[in-house]
Design a protein around this motif. Structure first.
Motif, mmCIF file in Angstrom:
data_model
loop_
_atom_site.group_PDB
_atom_site.id
_atom_site.type_symbol
_atom_site.label_atom_id
_atom_site.label_comp_id
_atom_site.label_asym_id
_atom_site.label_seq_id
_atom_site.Cartn_x
_atom_site.Cartn_y
_atom_site.Cartn_z
ATOM 1 N N PHE A 11 -66.113 -2.163 21.308
ATOM 2 C CA PHE A 11 -65.260 -1.267 22.091
ATOM 3 C C PHE A 11 -63.811 -1.703 21.884
ATOM 4 O O PHE A 11 -63.540 -2.861 21.538
ATOM 5 N N LEU A 12 -62.896 -0.764 22.095
ATOM 6 C CA LEU A 12 -61.471 -1.060 22.000
ATOM 7 C C LEU A 12 -60.865 -1.026 23.393
ATOM 8 O O LEU A 12 -60.895 0.007 24.071
ATOM 9 N N LEU A 13 -60.318 -2.151 23.833
ATOM 10 C CA LEU A 13 -59.702 -2.260 25.153
ATOM 11 C C LEU A 13 -58.217 -1.950 25.027
ATOM 12 O O LEU A 13 -57.459 -2.733 24.446
ATOM 13 N N LEU A 14 -57.799 -0.823 25.561
ATOM 14 C CA LEU A 14 -56.408 -0.393 25.423
ATOM 15 C C LEU A 14 -55.461 -1.186 26.309
ATOM 16 O O LEU A 14 -54.247 -1.166 26.091
ATOM 17 N N GLY A 15 -55.989 -1.867 27.325
ATOM 18 C CA GLY A 15 -55.136 -2.636 28.221
ATOM 19 C C GLY A 15 -54.515 -1.769 29.297
ATOM 20 O O GLY A 15 -54.973 -0.657 29.574
ATOM 21 N N LEU A 16 -53.436 -2.260 29.888
ATOM 22 C CA LEU A 16 -52.794 -1.558 30.996
ATOM 23 C C LEU A 16 -51.580 -0.754 30.565
ATOM 24 O O LEU A 16 -51.054 0.045 31.319
ATOM 25 N N SER A 17 -51.115 -0.982 29.340
ATOM 26 C CA SER A 17 -49.934 -0.263 28.862
ATOM 27 C C SER A 17 -50.026 -0.078 27.354
ATOM 28 O O SER A 17 -50.542 -0.940 26.645
ATOM 29 N N GLY A 18 -49.510 1.030 26.875
ATOM 30 C CA GLY A 18 -49.524 1.286 25.445
ATOM 31 C C GLY A 18 -48.271 0.819 24.735
ATOM 32 O O GLY A 18 -48.152 0.964 23.517
ATOM 33 N N HIS A 19 -47.312 0.248 25.480
ATOM 34 C CA HIS A 19 -46.047 -0.183 24.894
ATOM 35 C C HIS A 19 -46.055 -1.694 24.665
ATOM 36 O O HIS A 19 -46.428 -2.466 25.551
ATOM 37 N N LEU A 56 -51.104 -14.368 32.497
ATOM 38 C CA LEU A 56 -51.299 -15.781 32.198
ATOM 39 C C LEU A 56 -50.861 -16.643 33.375
ATOM 40 O O LEU A 56 -51.570 -17.583 33.779
ATOM 41 N N GLY A 57 -49.703 -16.315 33.933
ATOM 42 C CA GLY A 57 -49.217 -17.061 35.094
ATOM 43 C C GLY A 57 -50.150 -16.941 36.282
ATOM 44 O O GLY A 57 -50.462 -17.936 36.957
ATOM 45 N N MET A 58 -50.605 -15.715 36.568
ATOM 46 C CA MET A 58 -51.503 -15.507 37.706
ATOM 47 C C MET A 58 -52.836 -16.210 37.496
ATOM 48 O O MET A 58 -53.421 -16.759 38.437
ATOM 49 N N TYR A 59 -53.315 -16.208 36.258
ATOM 50 C CA TYR A 59 -54.595 -16.869 35.970
ATOM 51 C C TYR A 59 -54.492 -18.378 36.182
ATOM 52 O O TYR A 59 -55.380 -18.993 36.795
ATOM 53 N N LEU A 60 -53.408 -18.975 35.694
ATOM 54 C CA LEU A 60 -53.222 -20.411 35.867
ATOM 55 C C LEU A 60 -53.083 -20.785 37.337
ATOM 56 O O LEU A 60 -53.651 -21.790 37.798
ATOM 57 N N VAL A 61 -52.350 -19.975 38.090
ATOM 58 C CA VAL A 61 -52.195 -20.229 39.527
ATOM 59 C C VAL A 61 -53.535 -20.083 40.241
ATOM 60 O O VAL A 61 -53.862 -20.862 41.148
ATOM 61 N N PRO A 117 -59.176 -14.113 30.470
ATOM 62 C CA PRO A 117 -59.067 -14.837 29.188
ATOM 63 C C PRO A 117 -59.250 -13.960 27.964
ATOM 64 O O PRO A 117 -58.533 -14.128 26.966
ATOM 65 N N LYS A 118 -60.197 -13.031 28.000
ATOM 66 C CA LYS A 118 -60.424 -12.151 26.848
ATOM 67 C C LYS A 118 -59.194 -11.300 26.578
ATOM 68 O O LYS A 118 -58.802 -11.103 25.412
ATOM 69 N N MET A 119 -58.551 -10.808 27.632
ATOM 70 C CA MET A 119 -57.344 -10.009 27.453
ATOM 71 C C MET A 119 -56.224 -10.852 26.845
ATOM 72 O O MET A 119 -55.498 -10.405 25.945
ATOM 73 N N LEU A 120 -56.090 -12.098 27.306
ATOM 74 C CA LEU A 120 -55.048 -12.991 26.792
ATOM 75 C C LEU A 120 -55.295 -13.332 25.328
ATOM 76 O O LEU A 120 -54.359 -13.330 24.514
ATOM 77 N N VAL A 121 -56.540 -13.622 24.978
ATOM 78 C CA VAL A 121 -56.883 -13.950 23.588
ATOM 79 C C VAL A 121 -56.627 -12.758 22.666
ATOM 80 O O VAL A 121 -56.075 -12.905 21.571
ATOM 81 N N ASN A 122 -57.031 -11.563 23.110
ATOM 82 C CA ASN A 122 -56.803 -10.369 22.301
ATOM 83 C C ASN A 122 -55.316 -10.138 22.052
ATOM 84 O O ASN A 122 -54.913 -9.716 20.960
ATOM 85 N N HIS A 123 -54.508 -10.401 23.070
ATOM 86 C CA HIS A 123 -53.062 -10.209 22.903
ATOM 87 C C HIS A 123 -52.503 -11.194 21.881
ATOM 88 O O HIS A 123 -51.677 -10.822 21.033
ATOM 89 N N ILE A 124 -52.946 -12.440 21.950
ATOM 90 C CA ILE A 124 -52.471 -13.460 21.005
ATOM 91 C C ILE A 124 -52.887 -13.117 19.574
ATOM 92 O O ILE A 124 -52.109 -13.257 18.626
ATOM 93 N N GLU A 136 -43.635 -3.903 24.430
ATOM 94 C CA GLU A 136 -42.771 -4.697 25.310
ATOM 95 C C GLU A 136 -43.433 -4.909 26.665
ATOM 96 O O GLU A 136 -43.395 -6.019 27.223
ATOM 97 N N GLN A 137 -44.037 -3.865 27.200
ATOM 98 C CA GLN A 137 -44.723 -3.987 28.487
ATOM 99 C C GLN A 137 -45.946 -4.888 28.379
ATOM 100 O O GLN A 137 -46.252 -5.647 29.306
ATOM 101 N N GLU A 138 -46.649 -4.815 27.237
ATOM 102 C CA GLU A 138 -47.818 -5.669 27.036
ATOM 103 C C GLU A 138 -47.400 -7.142 27.013
ATOM 104 O O GLU A 138 -48.125 -8.003 27.523
ATOM 105 N N ASP A 139 -46.237 -7.449 26.426
ATOM 106 C CA ASP A 139 -45.748 -8.827 26.403
ATOM 107 C C ASP A 139 -45.457 -9.322 27.822
ATOM 108 O O ASP A 139 -45.777 -10.466 28.173
ATOM 109 N N VAL A 140 -44.845 -8.450 28.619
ATOM 110 C CA VAL A 140 -44.552 -8.812 30.009
ATOM 111 C C VAL A 140 -45.847 -9.022 30.789
ATOM 112 O O VAL A 140 -45.991 -9.998 31.547
#
Length: 313
Positions: free
Chosen positions: A12-20, A32-37, A79-86, A22-26
């Motif tokens: 499956f292809l996970l589009l995420g929360l934004s198609g842009h 990542l910050g929320m996950y670590l906290v 984690p899967k979302m973070l890995v996919n972004h990297i 710059e927004q995906e980087d934010v």
């Protein structure tokens, strides 16, 4: 199109929360910050409880279990979302997706059952204080947690087995950052009537049973508290319940907003409520319990001081 062609979907292809981009980087930095906290906050709760003998009580035993479940819950999706972004990828394999669905069903249901057990604990402590130690024995506490794990795993297994029976055509695009069960159901070429039926019957039962227990427990607590002669007694009794009620409201409010309706009505706009449910709730739970609980504040203070002393030796 024959059945063989319909069931050859391997990812499956996970589009995420934004198609842009710059927004995906934010969003990557934010998640990542929320996950670590979330991990650090819940680990601190667990370490503080295990390191303070004054907190070896049923309420804090259940709270430690809730923190461990929240760590697992947030680790299912983020984690899967973070890995996919990297990696610059949006794909998730069919097997990974079904596994994600299984654990996504398991951990939030475990949260709900633990919250109901904690409500029962507060009921016994406030309404039957003289019999508290006799009722809330260690064996009963362990049995309640084990039984909750068994029920949630069987429930997740049922829905996952029903999911793998579905056929999927060539549309493998998921408008989400993880394999949300409703988002995946919308992609199926099969009739999802049985899946929806199980959500409203078995899923509804798993949802309503602990929710009803919480409502009944607090109805009895409120009735008892209103009979107390002094305002100080009322405040003291309610102080032990405030944190729990805050977590319950946040948790069940998000579930009602997204999952207690047919999968066909699920839309992209529901992802915001899902983020609250999957990311925000595990994040704020340790803060709610630590900031509103003097015993937890004291235990965390001791933990920090002990670590500082050990680091200087």
């Amino acid at each position: 199109m024959d059945r063989h062609n319909q069931t050859t979907l391997t990812e499956f292809l996970l589009l995420g929360l934004s198609g842009h981009l710059e927004q995906e980087d934010v969003l990557f930095g934010l998640f990542l910050g929320m996950y670590l906290v979330t991990i650090i906050g819940n680990l601190l709760i667990m370490l503080a409880i295990s390191g303070d003998s004054h907190l070896y009580t049923p309420m804090y035993f259940f709270l430690a279990n809730l923190s461990s479940v929240d760590i697992c819950f947030s680790s299912v999706t983020i984690p899967k979302m973070l890995v996919n972004h990297i990696l610059g990828s949006k794909s998730i394999s069919y097997v990974e997706c079904m596994t994600q669905i299984y654990f996504f069903i398991t951990f939030p249901n475990m949260d709900g059952l633990l919250l109901s057990v904690m409500a029962y604990d507060r009921y016994v402590a406030i309404c039957c204080p003289l019999h508290y130690t006799m009722i809330m024995k260690p064996k009963l506490c362990i049995l309640l947690v084990v039984a909750s794990w068994v029920v949630t795993n069987l429930h997740a297994l049922l829905h996952t087995l029903l999911m793998v029976q579905l056929t999927f055509c060539f549309n493998n695009t998921v408008h989400h950052f993880f394999c949300d069960p409703y988002a995946i159901l919308k992609l199926s070429c099969s009739d999802t009537f049985i899946n929806d039926l199980m959500v409203f019957t078995v899923g509804g039962l798993i949802f309503l049973t602990p929710f009803t227990c919480i409502i009944l427990s607090y109805a009895c607590i409120l009735s008892k508290v209103l009979k107390l002669p002094s305002a100080h007694g009322i405040r003291r009794a309610l102080s032990t319940c405030g944190s729990h009620l805050t977590v319950v409201s946040l948790f069940y409010g998000a579930i009602l907003g997204v999952y207690m309706r047919p999968s066909s009505s699920y839309s992209v706009q529901d992802t915001a409520a899902t983020v609250i449910f999957t990311v925000v709730t595990p994040l704020v739970n340790p803060f709610i319990y630590s900031l509103r609980n003097q015993d937890m504040k004291g235990a965390l203070r001791k933990l920090v001081i002990r670590r500082l002393i050990l680091s200087r030796l």
